[in-house]
Design an enzyme around this catalytic site. Sequence first.
Site, PDB file in Angstrom:
ATOM      1  CB  THR A  15      47.721  29.269  36.006  1.00 19.25           C
ATOM      2  OG1 THR A  15      47.646  30.139  34.895  1.00 19.25           O
ATOM      3  CG2 THR A  15      49.138  29.266  36.528  1.00 19.25           C
ATOM      4  CG  ASP A  59      44.857  29.410  28.717  1.00 17.14           C
ATOM      5  OD1 ASP A  59      46.058  29.513  28.987  1.00 17.14           O
ATOM      6  OD2 ASP A  59      44.067  30.395  28.753  1.00 17.14           O
ATOM      7  CB  SER A  61      42.463  32.341  26.530  1.00 13.53           C
ATOM      8  OG  SER A  61      43.285  32.849  27.541  1.00 13.53           O
ATOM      9  CG  ASP A  92      43.975  34.734  31.426  1.00 15.02           C
ATOM     10  OD1 ASP A  92      44.496  35.375  32.357  1.00 15.02           O
ATOM     11  OD2 ASP A  92      44.636  34.169  30.534  1.00 15.02           O
ATOM     12  CB  THR A 278      30.926  53.271  33.443  1.00  8.42           C
ATOM     13  OG1 THR A 278      32.154  54.021  33.479  1.00  8.42           O
ATOM     14  CG2 THR A 278      30.843  52.418  34.691  1.00  8.42           C
ATOM     15  CD  GLN A 279      35.777  53.706  28.129  1.00 10.25           C
ATOM     16  OE1 GLN A 279      36.939  54.074  28.097  1.00 10.25           O
ATOM     17  NE2 GLN A 279      35.076  53.492  27.034  1.00 10.25           N
TER      18      GLN A 279
HETATM   19  N1  ASP Z   1      45.883  31.663  31.023  1.00  8.96           N
HETATM   20  C1  ASP Z   1      45.435  31.136  32.278  1.00  8.96           C
HETATM   21  C2  ASP Z   1      43.960  30.835  32.182  1.00  8.96           C
HETATM   22  O1  ASP Z   1      43.166  31.722  32.331  1.00  8.96           O
HETATM   23  C3  ASP Z   1      45.728  32.085  33.373  1.00  8.96           C
HETATM   24  C4  ASP Z   1      45.307  31.611  34.747  1.00  8.96           C
HETATM   25  O2  ASP Z   1      44.869  30.517  34.966  1.00  8.96           O
HETATM   26  O3  ASP Z   1      45.462  32.389  35.707  1.00  8.96           O
HETATM   27  O4  ASP Z   1      43.600  29.723  31.933  1.00  8.96           O
END
Ligand code: ASP
Length: 342
Positions: A15, A59, A61, A92, A278-279
């Site tokens: 982000t 990103d 993810s 993320d 542990t969760q």
């Molecule tokens: N979706 C973004 C990422 O992890 C969220 C962030 O940067 O905070 O790349």
Amino acid sequence: MKTMPNILLIYTGGTIGMIKDFETGALRNFNFDDLLKHIPELKLLDCTIETQSFESPIDSSNMNPSYWQDLASIIETRYDEVDGFVVLHGSDTMSYTASALSFMLENLAKPVIFTGSQLPIGDLRTDAKENLITSIQIAALQEKGKPKIAEVGLYFEYKLYRANRTTKINAEHFEAFASLNYPALAESGVHLSINEAALRIPNRRRKMKVYKSLESQILLVKMFPGLTIDIITHLFSSETIKGVVLETFGSGNMTNDPSFLEALRMLRKRNIPIINVTQCSGGSVSMGLYETSVALKKMGVISGKDITTEAAIAKLMYLLGQEVSMDSFKTLFETSLRGEMT
Ligand code: ASP
């Protein structure tokens, strides 16, 4: 004459460097040079800053071990020339990447500080500037000509944490990370207050060594009431699994239904390590405390103690990648290698 510390700023995406797409309204990455233009304050810092960007910023993810290897290679190549590193990364999966890097970089004697932001740097209310500026300041901190921080850290919203102790806990608040089982390494207020006792002490006589081999054929299973044995049997029947992280309840408990225990025993027979984490966000696994974890202990399930799931995954990939013998695997996993467990 004393020269200023030299910091390498590595941009992977996230982000912090995103902009709203004109047509779709969704956030996408933009050029790293544009990002720097938004922070002329960087020129005022008491250090020199070099920059390097992923060819195509992502990103987070889309992060994966192959990018972790790229990042480790950049750090390895520039290690002797710079005094510290700041890695800009999406929030993320930041805790996963930073945990992985903590294992991949052995005998680290310089700071590798991960940061990012919840709002893009171009946004009026952005949290990016403070995160970035203070991260660079922290990476440039020196004492008797040596870097003050000698580990992989994660700086976000006024706090520096040991990276492999962190978890992203909030998708809305600027305070997006927590480290429930280890205190913050530093806090930024009017002054930058360092928690000396919490810092990792490096062995500067040992050379920094980079481990790039990681085993990704692993599985994370989160227990929940109602999880069926059919699903578990199906998952565990995969020929390719090399290790399993089991997210259990409370202090490491899970159902003691015989069919579940048998499924785990079958994995153990195949010499597949099972890590019990542990969760709960805080606290530790303590197998044997309740009847519902006694069988796990008996079959040689490894205790993740108070490790985060992110760090457990990274440590499992790292240790499997080193082809550690199965005899020493349990002992090694249950030992704190980079301050990731108490
Ligand atoms: N979706 C973004 C990422 O992890 C969220 C962030 O940067 O905070 O790349």
